[in-house]
Design a protein around this motif. Structure first.
Motif, PDB file in Angstrom:
ATOM      1  N   GLU A 145       0.862  -1.239   0.134  1.00  0.00           N
ATOM      2  CA  GLU A 145       0.008   0.051  -0.005  1.00  0.00           C
ATOM      3  C   GLU A 145       0.923   1.201   0.029  1.00  0.00           C
ATOM      4  O   GLU A 145       0.623   2.133  -0.659  1.00  0.00           O
ATOM      5  CB  GLU A 145      -0.952  -0.105   1.343  1.00  0.00           C
ATOM      6  N   THR A 200      -8.390   6.316   5.761  1.00  0.00           N
ATOM      7  CA  THR A 200      -9.322   7.132   5.211  1.00  0.00           C
ATOM      8  C   THR A 200     -10.183   8.142   5.947  1.00  0.00           C
ATOM      9  O   THR A 200     -10.576   9.227   5.726  1.00  0.00           O
ATOM     10  CB  THR A 200     -10.003   5.959   4.132  1.00  0.00           C
ATOM     11  N   SER A 250     -11.765  -0.790  -0.611  1.00  0.00           N
ATOM     12  CA  SER A 250     -10.452  -1.177  -0.174  1.00  0.00           C
ATOM     13  C   SER A 250     -10.530  -2.769  -0.003  1.00  0.00           C
ATOM     14  O   SER A 250      -9.652  -3.571   0.179  1.00  0.00           O
ATOM     15  CB  SER A 250      -9.857  -0.325   0.815  1.00  0.00           C
ATOM     16  N   PHE A 297     -10.146   7.168  -0.449  1.00  0.00           N
ATOM     17  CA  PHE A 297     -10.065   8.641   0.195  1.00  0.00           C
ATOM     18  C   PHE A 297     -10.937   9.472  -1.104  1.00  0.00           C
ATOM     19  O   PHE A 297     -11.912  10.253  -0.780  1.00  0.00           O
ATOM     20  CB  PHE A 297      -8.900   9.216   0.067  1.00  0.00           C
ATOM     21  N   VAL A 298     -10.643   9.353  -2.283  1.00  0.00           N
ATOM     22  CA  VAL A 298     -11.220  10.105  -3.400  1.00  0.00           C
ATOM     23  C   VAL A 298     -12.765   9.783  -3.488  1.00  0.00           C
ATOM     24  O   VAL A 298     -13.603  10.722  -3.488  1.00  0.00           O
ATOM     25  CB  VAL A 298     -10.469   9.969  -4.608  1.00  0.00           C
ATOM     26  N   SER A 351      -5.789   5.798  -2.405  1.00  0.00           N
ATOM     27  CA  SER A 351      -6.209   7.034  -3.086  1.00  0.00           C
ATOM     28  C   SER A 351      -7.819   6.572  -3.532  1.00  0.00           C
ATOM     29  O   SER A 351      -8.529   7.662  -3.687  1.00  0.00           O
ATOM     30  CB  SER A 351      -5.383   7.262  -4.354  1.00  0.00           C
ATOM     31  N   LYS A 394      -0.126   3.031  -3.120  1.00  0.00           N
ATOM     32  CA  LYS A 394      -1.286   4.119  -2.427  1.00  0.00           C
ATOM     33  C   LYS A 394      -2.561   3.881  -3.373  1.00  0.00           C
ATOM     34  O   LYS A 394      -3.344   4.665  -3.557  1.00  0.00           O
ATOM     35  CB  LYS A 394      -0.710   5.538  -2.650  1.00  0.00           C
ATOM     36  N   GLU A 395      -2.693   2.574  -3.789  1.00  0.00           N
ATOM     37  CA  GLU A 395      -3.858   2.604  -4.456  1.00  0.00           C
ATOM     38  C   GLU A 395      -5.244   2.405  -3.899  1.00  0.00           C
ATOM     39  O   GLU A 395      -6.190   3.023  -4.114  1.00  0.00           O
ATOM     40  CB  GLU A 395      -3.812   1.224  -5.693  1.00  0.00           C
TER      41      GLU A 395
END
Lengths: 232, 221
Positions: free
Chosen positions: B16, B109, B67, B27-28, B24, B20-21
């Motif tokens: 991760e 998140t 996730s 979160f987005v 990101s 950071k997939e």
């Protein structure tokens, strides 16, 4: 052997059919008309037994799933899936007959009351169970995965019930016209009892037939496989 | 046991940290959910306080599903799961390691989204910030306990992206209700929530235990 099985089936079918006719008679003719709700209350004699059968079916899914995980054996998977299918069928009947009764009596089709909400959540859990079975090809994995979901789903039932009940008591209740808990006439009890027995018989008859059908399908698949292997 | 657990957790965290997939994406997605709520409901500050707890958890749950879906889909790619299964380790350690990684991903998140929520909807969060964080942990633990198990199942089906939320959301209804009620309490939108705290803890304990016990059946080759 086969003939004996067919004889049992035939007797079972006749008993269930007679019981269903008796249930119709008791619900539509024998039971007195309810004072305030009128004839629409008679749907209660099918609604309540459907709900009990559905809950019982989901309990069986849990039981059979547990046995499958502990001991293995394809018959337990077949029984669990058959119970789930019929449980969803009766649960759908509950969700259909409920609003038909609620609209004239409560004036609304639906309310987020604890029992209604629990039934809807249960229906969603077991529909997901059936979908999962559909999307796993390998039979052994399908059996294991659905057994795990069958166990998780049933353990969830009391927690869902208490959380929804508590959640509801904190929020305003819709105005309900006439309570349904006002004591039942003895004739109404008798009608309800006959209907419950009839629905239980129907459940076990369907369960037996559905399980049998799955065995036949398995046989057919095995034959297909053998055919594919021998004929290039 | 502790070392294998730490190794699995560290492996997931390292993946991760490099890609950071999961972060990101979730979160987005959470921010988008909040923005879309703002457009579709157009709330005043009072209304936002009343409904805010619900918004937050809808954002968390949908981002969590994203996730969680990745958690075992990642292992399916390149057949990493085979390596894990071949290793002479307890299946329970795989469950706990994956579960902890999922809890951490979701919490990161959640903690990043919280201040944005406070800014967007003009809700004061500082007063009971610690309580909010405790609630996030309790809710996320229960959600991931079931989610990790179901993610392992869903990853092995034909419709994995769809299957996970369909399986997970009905079973996690109690955790959703309890998290929203306790969060509403922490935001000062309602009084008294001790029943819900107890329910959260009970749910966490039950489903973590059942998840741990049934996980070994789910990972079979």
């Amino acid at each position: 052997m086969m003939r004996g099985k067919h004889a049992v089936d035939a007797i079972f079918l006749v008993i269930t059919a007679v019981a269903m006719l008796a249930a119709l008679y008791m619900a539509l003719l024998y039971a007195p008309t309810e004072q305030t709700m009128g004839d629409v209350q008679r749907i209660f004699y099918f609604h309540v037994p459907s709900a009990w059968v559905a809950f019982f079916a989901f309990f069986l899914v849990f039981l059979f799933s547990f046995i499958y995980l502990m001991r293995g054996g394809r018959q337990w998977d077949i029984r669990a899936s058959a119970a789930a299918e019929i449980g969803v069928l009766f649960c759908s009947l509950v969700l259909i007959t409920g609003p038909i009764w609620a609209k004239p009596v409560w004036g609304i089709w639906w309310t987020w009351d604890a029992r209604l909400t629990l039934t809807l959540v249960l229906w969603l859990i077991y529909v997901a169970y059936l979908m999962l079975r559909h999307y796993v090809i390998d039979p052994e994995r399908r059996a294991t995965f659905s057994a795990v979901v069958g166990i998780m789903g049933f353990i969830d039932v009391p927690i869902v019930y208490f959380s929804i009940r508590w959640w509801r008591t904190q929020h305003p209740q819709p105005v309900l016209a006439g309570g349904e808990d006002s004591g039942l006439d003895p004739a109404m009890w008798q009608a309800l009892l006959v209907c419950v027995v009839a629905f239980m018989l129907l459940f076990f008859f369907l369960l037996r037939k559905r399980t049998e059908l799955q065995y036949l399908r398995d046989d057919l698949d095995a034959l297909h496989e053998r055919f594919d292997q021998t004929v290039p | 046991m502790r070392r294998t657990l730490a190794a699995i957790l560290w492996k997931d965290l390292k993946i991760e940290l490099r890609t950071k997939e999961a972060f990101s994406a979730s979160f987005v997605f959470s921010v988008l959910v909040l923005v879309i709520f703002n457009f579709t409901l157009d709330l005043s500050s009072d209304e936002a306080l009343k409904l805010g707890a619900g918004f937050l958890w809808i954002a968390f749950v949908f981002a969590g599903v994203l996730s969680l879906n990745r958690s075992f889909a990642l292992e399916k790619e390149e057949n990493c799961i085979q390596g894990l299964l071949l290793a002479p380790i307890d299946r329970g350690a795989i469950y706990v390691g994956k579960f902890l990684a999922n809890v951490i991903f979701m919490l990161v998140t959640e903690i990043m989204v919280l201040p944005l929520f406070a800014i967007f909807f003009n809700v004061a969060i500082v007063e009971r910030l610690w309580l909010l964080l405790v609630i996030f942990v309790l809710g996320t633990v229960g959600f991931s306990a079931v989610g990790t198990l179901f993610s392992a199942i869903a990853a092995q089906t034909r419709m994995r992206e769809v299957m996970l939320p369909i399986l997970l959301l009905p079973v996690t209804v109690p955790i959703l209700i309890a998290s929203v009620e306790t969060t509403a309490f922490a935001l000062g939108a309602q009084e008294g929530a001790s029943f819900w705290f107890k329910l959260l803890i009970v749910y966490d304990v039950i489903f973590f235990t059942v998840g741990l016990l049934t996980f070994e059946y789910v990972l079979q080759e």
